[in-house]
Design a protein around this motif. Structure first.
Motif, PDB file in Angstrom:
ATOM      1  N   UNK A 191     -13.704  25.205  73.904  1.00 49.73           N
ATOM      2  CA  UNK A 191     -12.650  25.976  74.088  1.00 49.73           C
ATOM      3  C   UNK A 191     -11.372  25.281  73.241  1.00 49.73           C
ATOM      4  N   UNK A 192     -10.759  25.951  72.325  1.00 47.66           N
ATOM      5  CA  UNK A 192      -9.671  25.679  71.448  1.00 47.66           C
ATOM      6  C   UNK A 192      -8.397  26.331  71.601  1.00 47.66           C
ATOM      7  N   UNK A 193      -7.452  25.578  71.785  1.00 48.26           N
ATOM      8  CA  UNK A 193      -5.963  26.040  72.149  1.00 48.26           C
ATOM      9  C   UNK A 193      -5.506  26.235  70.580  1.00 48.26           C
ATOM     10  N   UNK A 194      -5.381  27.489  70.280  1.00 42.72           N
ATOM     11  CA  UNK A 194      -4.801  27.986  68.758  1.00 42.72           C
ATOM     12  C   UNK A 194      -3.450  28.074  68.915  1.00 42.72           C
ATOM     13  N   UNK A 195      -2.428  27.464  67.984  1.00 44.50           N
ATOM     14  CA  UNK A 195      -1.408  27.357  68.075  1.00 44.50           C
ATOM     15  C   UNK A 195      -0.799  28.039  66.934  1.00 44.50           C
ATOM     16  N   UNK A 196      -1.722  28.630  65.912  1.00 40.56           N
ATOM     17  CA  UNK A 196      -1.047  29.367  64.760  1.00 40.56           C
ATOM     18  C   UNK A 196      -0.901  28.549  63.524  1.00 40.56           C
ATOM     19  N   UNK A 197      -0.735  27.273  63.558  1.00 37.96           N
ATOM     20  CA  UNK A 197      -0.562  26.458  62.506  1.00 37.96           C
ATOM     21  C   UNK A 197      -1.795  26.091  61.799  1.00 37.96           C
ATOM     22  N   UNK A 198      -1.530  25.458  60.524  1.00 41.79           N
ATOM     23  CA  UNK A 198      -2.603  24.961  59.896  1.00 41.79           C
ATOM     24  C   UNK A 198      -3.517  24.002  60.320  1.00 41.79           C
ATOM     25  N   UNK A 199      -3.266  23.003  61.298  1.00 40.59           N
ATOM     26  CA  UNK A 199      -4.021  22.103  61.967  1.00 40.59           C
ATOM     27  C   UNK A 199      -4.955  22.801  62.773  1.00 40.59           C
ATOM     28  N   UNK A 200      -4.429  23.655  63.576  1.00 44.27           N
ATOM     29  CA  UNK A 200      -5.491  24.334  64.625  1.00 44.27           C
ATOM     30  C   UNK A 200      -6.332  25.546  63.930  1.00 44.27           C
ATOM     31  N   UNK A 250       5.525  23.591  59.408  1.00 40.86           N
ATOM     32  CA  UNK A 250       4.909  22.994  60.747  1.00 40.86           C
ATOM     33  C   UNK A 250       5.805  23.482  61.721  1.00 40.86           C
ATOM     34  N   UNK A 251       5.370  23.883  63.082  1.00 45.58           N
ATOM     35  CA  UNK A 251       5.876  24.130  64.267  1.00 45.58           C
ATOM     36  C   UNK A 251       5.515  23.463  65.422  1.00 45.58           C
TER      37      UNK A 251
END
Length: 512
Positions: free
Chosen positions: A220-229, A389-390
C-alpha cells in the motif's frame, strides 16, 4: 579498507545531512551513525576512509553531552571535526571549551594563519558561516591554530602529527565561500577517496531488492502527488506491478484540482490509484486545534488509520510504502534527546495497530536533488519533476492557528492566484517554492469606501538547492504588487499582504 566511504558521526546538527550531500556531489558515498550508537566496533565494521564529527546543539561540558571514546583517534583514520566536533576533539585532548563572550551566527571572515592540507587552494581571507555559542579557549598540546575570525581566536585546529582537523565554522553550508573545497581537501586529498560513486544503478538495485522482499504480497502506498511519492510509486511498480495499491487520500487540504491532477498522472504512468474522500473526517479532527505539532500528528494519525482500514480490505497486504527522504528524517528526528525541528507524518515508524505492515522506503537515504535525478532517469514528466514541494499536512500547516472551511477556501483561492501569476510571468520554474500563509491576525482596511476587518496573509517565495538551507527570492516589486492587488481584490477574507524575506536558517521554509 572500503573505498569511497566517509562516515559521519552525527551529534544532532541541523546541517549534518548537508555534509553528506556535499560529499556525494564529489562522487563519494557517505552515511551516518547517530552519536547514541557510536562504538569503536561499529566504526571499524563500517571500514570508513575518513570520519567527520558533526556539529550539535549541546555543549561538551554539559552532563548530557555525548563524549566519544578517545581510542577513535588511535584507529589511524583521518578525522575532521566541525563546530561541536571541533569542541569535542579539543575537550577530549585536554583543551578548554567555554561559552563565547561574543556569539557568532551567520557570515564571518576566516583568516588562515598557517598552511594546512585542509586549507589547500583557499585564499588567506574568505567568508565562512558560523553558528556557535561555545568556543575553544585553550588548545590541546598536540594541536596548533591554523585559522581565526574577528570574534573567534581559534577557528581552525590541526593535530601536529596525525590527520586530525577541526574547524569552528560550517564548510557544508553554501554560505561558506570555500566550504566545498575544504570538504574535498579532506575527502579526496587527505582520505584518498576515489570519486566514482553514482546513482546510475539505484533504480535497478531498488527494484531488485523490493521484488525480492515483497515476493507475492501486496504493498500500500499513499500517493501525495509530489515528486517523492511518485518516484517511490514508479520504482515499486517496476518491481511488483499490480501488487502495488496506490491510495490518494483527499484530506480537503490540497490545492484546487489536485485530485484530478493525481488521477490523470497515474493514468499516464499506468499506476493503479484509489481515491478516498476523507475531507469531512480530517476537518472534524482538526476543529479547534491551533498548535502546529498537534495538527501534524492528528493528520498523520488519520492517514495511518485510513491505511489500516484499507489494508484490511486487501488480501495479503503486508507492506506500507512511503516517499520518505533524508530531509524528512533529519527534521523529524529527536536524536539523543535533542529537540526535533518539526515532525513529518511519514517519519518515525508505525504505531502498534499498523505494526503488521512492514515499511518500504526506497528513497530514505537520498536528498531531494538526488530524487529528482532518479525521476529524470525514470522519464517522469516536468509536471512532477518541477512541481514545487507541497507539505504532507497540506494547507493545514499554512493556516496558522485554528482551521475551518472558510479559511481553507480563502487560502485555496489565494494559492490559485499565486500559481497563475508565477506561470504567467515565467517565474514558476525559476523559484524553488512559493506559497501563501494565512495568519490568524485581522487588520483594518478600506475597500469601496467601507471599513474592512479581514485576515492578513504572507507570501513566501524561496530559492534553494537542497531545501536544507534557503534564501528569499528577489522578485520585482511590480510582481509582488500584482500578486497583492489580485489577492486582495479577488479573495474575500484577505485585506493585507506581506512578503517573508527570512532565510533558512534561522527560519524553516514552511511556517509550521
Amino acid at each position: 579498507m572500503k573505498k569511497n566511504f566517509i562516515l559521519i558521526l552525527d551529534f544532532g546538527s541541523q546541517y549534518s545531512y548537508l555534509i553528506a550531500r556535499r560529499i556525494r556531489e564529489m562522487g563519494v558515498y557517505t552515511d551516518f551513525l547517530q552519536s547514541n550508537v557510536i562504538s569503536l566496533s561499529k566504526i571499524l565494521s563500517n571500514k570508513p576512509n575518513g570520519i567527520i564529527l558533526s556539529g550539535g546543539p549541546l555543549s561538551v561540558y554539559d552532563n548530557s553531552a555525548m563524549i566519544i571514546n578517545k581510542d577513535i583517534f588511535k584507529l589511524d583514520i583521518p578525522i575532521f571535526g566541525i563546530c561541536y566536533g571541533m569542541q569535542l576533539i579539543s575537550h577530549i585532548f585536554g583543551g578548554k571549551v567555554e561559552k563565547s563572550k561574543i556569539k557568532e551566527y551567520g557570515k564571518s571572515h576566516l583568516i588562515i594563519d598557517s598552511y594546512s592540507k585542509i586549507f589547500h587552494g583557499i585564499q588567506k581571507k574568505s567568508i565562512v558561516w558560523m553558528s556557535h555559542f561555545d568556543e575553544v579557549t585553550k588548545i590541546p598540546k598536540e594541536f596548533t591554530i591554523v585559522g581565526h575570525t574577528e570574534y573567534c581566536a581559534i577557528a581552525a585546529l590541526v593535530h601536529t602529527t596525525k590527520d586530525i582537523y577541526a574547524v569552528q565554522f560550517h564548510p557544508e553550508v553554501k554560505n561558506t565561500e570555500f566550504g566545498r573545497t575544504i570538504l574535498k581537501n579532506f575527502v579526496v586529498r587527505i582520505c584518498k577517496c576515489s570519486q566514482n560513486w553514482v546513482l546510475d544503478n539505484f533504480v535497478k538495485k531498488s527494484v531488485h531488492n523490493i521484488r525480492k522482499r515483497v515476493l507475492k504480497k501486496q504493498v500500500i502506498l499513499g500517493l501525495s502527488g509530489g515528486l517523492d511519492s511518485f518516484v517511490t510509486a514508479i520504482i515499486i511498480h517496476k518491481a511488483i506491478g499490480k501488487s502495488l495499491n496506490c491510495l490518494f487520500i483527499d484530506t480537503g487540504l490540497f490545492l484546487n484540482k489536485e485530485k484530478d491532477r493525481i488521477f490523470s498522472l497515474c493514468k499516464e504512468s499506468n499506476l493503479p490509484i484509489k481515491i478516498i474522500d476523507a475531507r469531512d473526517r480530517f476537518l472534524s479532527k482538526l476543529t479547534g486545534i491551533s498548535d502546529p505539532e498537534k495538527k501534524r500528528k492528528i493528520i498523520g494519525k488519520e492517514f495511518i488509520s485510513i491505511f489500516q482500514e484499507e489494508s484490511e480490505k486487501i488480501m495479503d497486504a503486508e507492506f506500507l510504502a512511503q516517499g520518505t527522504i533524508y530531509s524528512d528524517i533529519i527534521e523529524s528526528s529527536s536524536k539523543n534527546g535533542f529537540s526535533s525541528i518539526k515532525s513529518h507524518h511519514n517519519v518515525g515508524g508505525l504505531p502498534n495497530k499498523l505494526m503488521k505492515l512492514k515499511l518500504i522506503e526506497p528513497l530514505k537515504k537520498l536528498f531531494k536533488d538526488e530524487v529528482k535525478k532518479i525521476g529524470v532517469q525514470l522519464g517522469l514528466p516536468n509536471e512532477i519533476l518541477k512541481r514545487h514541494p507541497f507539505p504532507g499536512p497540506g494547507l493545514g500547516i499554512r493556516i496558522i492557528g485554528k482551521i475551518n472551511k472558510k479559511k481553507i477556501l480563502i487560502l485555496k483561492k489565494a494559492e490559485d492566484i499565486l500559481m497563475q501569476e508565477l506561470i504567467k510571468n515565467n517565474l514558476y520554474n525559476s523559484v524553488s517554492q512559493a506559497f501563501i500563509v494565512l495568519l490568524p491576525i485581522k487588520s483594518v482596511g478600506i475597500m469601496g469606501d467601507k471599513r474592512t476587518y479581514e485576515y492578513s496573509a504572507v507570501l513566501r517565495v524561496t530559492h534553494t538547492e537542497d531545501f536544507m538551507t534557503a534564501t528569499v527570492s528577489h522578485l520585482s516589486y511590480n510582481f509582488l504588487e500584482k500578486i497583492s492587488n489580485r489577492i486582495i481584490n479577488e479573495v474575500d477574507g484577505i485585506n493585507r499582504m506581506l512578503y517573508d524575506i527570512t532565510s533558512k536558517p534561522p527560519s524553516t521554509i514552511e511556517w509550521e
